[in-house]
Design a protein around this motif. Structure first.
Motif, PDB file in Angstrom:
ATOM      1  N   TYR A 101       1.019  -1.286  -0.532  1.00  0.00           N
ATOM      2  CA  TYR A 101      -0.443   0.045  -0.069  1.00  0.00           C
ATOM      3  C   TYR A 101       0.648   1.493   0.023  1.00  0.00           C
ATOM      4  O   TYR A 101       2.365   0.941   0.209  1.00  0.00           O
ATOM      5  CB  TYR A 101      -1.202   0.483   1.336  1.00  0.00           C
ATOM      6  N   THR A 102       0.128   2.553  -0.167  1.00  0.00           N
ATOM      7  CA  THR A 102       1.379   3.890  -0.245  1.00  0.00           C
ATOM      8  C   THR A 102       1.062   4.438   1.060  1.00  0.00           C
ATOM      9  O   THR A 102       1.608   5.097   1.726  1.00  0.00           O
ATOM     10  CB  THR A 102       0.226   4.529  -0.886  1.00  0.00           C
ATOM     11  N   VAL A 103      -0.037   3.462   2.202  1.00  0.00           N
ATOM     12  CA  VAL A 103       0.707   4.369   3.546  1.00  0.00           C
ATOM     13  C   VAL A 103       0.909   2.660   4.321  1.00  0.00           C
ATOM     14  O   VAL A 103       1.148   1.850   3.907  1.00  0.00           O
ATOM     15  CB  VAL A 103      -0.895   4.539   4.160  1.00  0.00           C
ATOM     16  N   PRO A 104       1.589   3.254   5.755  1.00  0.00           N
ATOM     17  CA  PRO A 104       1.726   2.214   6.730  1.00  0.00           C
ATOM     18  C   PRO A 104       0.653   1.720   7.226  1.00  0.00           C
ATOM     19  O   PRO A 104      -0.137   2.281   7.419  1.00  0.00           O
ATOM     20  CB  PRO A 104       2.271   2.442   7.459  1.00  0.00           C
ATOM     21  N   VAL A 105       0.293   0.102   6.884  1.00  0.00           N
ATOM     22  CA  VAL A 105      -0.421  -0.839   7.806  1.00  0.00           C
ATOM     23  C   VAL A 105      -0.270  -1.421   8.811  1.00  0.00           C
ATOM     24  O   VAL A 105       1.485  -2.040   8.785  1.00  0.00           O
ATOM     25  CB  VAL A 105      -1.261  -1.081   6.580  1.00  0.00           C
ATOM     26  N   VAL A 106      -0.710  -1.563   9.585  1.00  0.00           N
ATOM     27  CA  VAL A 106      -0.580  -3.152  10.516  1.00  0.00           C
ATOM     28  C   VAL A 106      -0.930  -4.065   9.203  1.00  0.00           C
ATOM     29  O   VAL A 106      -2.692  -4.416   9.185  1.00  0.00           O
ATOM     30  CB  VAL A 106      -1.195  -2.391  11.887  1.00  0.00           C
ATOM     31  N   THR A 107      -0.419  -5.688   9.048  1.00  0.00           N
ATOM     32  CA  THR A 107      -0.590  -6.031   8.241  1.00  0.00           C
ATOM     33  C   THR A 107      -2.037  -7.574   9.531  1.00  0.00           C
ATOM     34  O   THR A 107      -0.953  -7.592  10.687  1.00  0.00           O
ATOM     35  CB  THR A 107       0.537  -7.517   8.354  1.00  0.00           C
TER      36      THR A 107
END
Length: 154
Positions: free
Chosen positions: A132-138
């Motif tokens: 993604y283009t933003v940080p995520v918590v998988t």
């Protein structure tokens, strides 16, 4: 506009008109009356002529933070600062109770929500960059359900 506690009647009006808030019924499954019955002190609404036009359902999480579960504004009332007003009301409530952290989540595809939380509310995104283009918590919302997690000291 005045922020008040959301009543069960407000809740039923919100879910009945869910498309007017979200453009579709995609979030209906996340709206449950438990947020009024069990977390009623942190469920807020703004009304116009007695009709809910904006709402925030929140609660205190196990992480000693206020967590915003849902914030919805009728599409015809968007871009008028109502979301910020609801957040500020919730933050004031949290501070009065001795809490110093605010948390919210959204999907990585929800650019409107990301812009609101990050740019307008000044919340930090935690997680890692990946597909993604933003940080995520998988896997935050379950297997294969990544989320953008926002946090803010208040």
């Amino acid at each position: 506009m005045k922020v008040e506690n959301c009543t069960l009647g407000d809740y039923f009006s919100i879910v009945e008109d869910i498309v007017e808030f979200w453009g579709s019924n995609r979030t209906l499954k996340y709206h449950h009356p438990i947020y009024i019955h069990e977390f009623g002190q942190t469920a807020f609404v703004i009304r116009d002529e007695g009709k809910p036009i904006a709402y925030l359902f929140g609660f205190i999480s196990d992480q000693s933070a206020g967590y915003v579960h849902l914030v919805g504004i009728r599409e015809s009332y968007q871009k008028k600062g109502l979301g910020s007003l609801l957040y500020q009301h919730f933050i004031a409530y949290l501070k009065a109770k001795g809490y110093h952290k605010l948390k919210a989540i959204t999907t990585p595809q929800n650019e409107k929500s990301i812009a609101f939380h990050h740019h307008k509310m000044g919340m930090e995104m935690i997680g890692e960059l990946g597909k993604y283009t933003v940080p995520v918590v998988t896997g935050y919302a379950g297997k294969g359900e990544d989320r953008v997690v926002f946090i803010k000291d208040i």
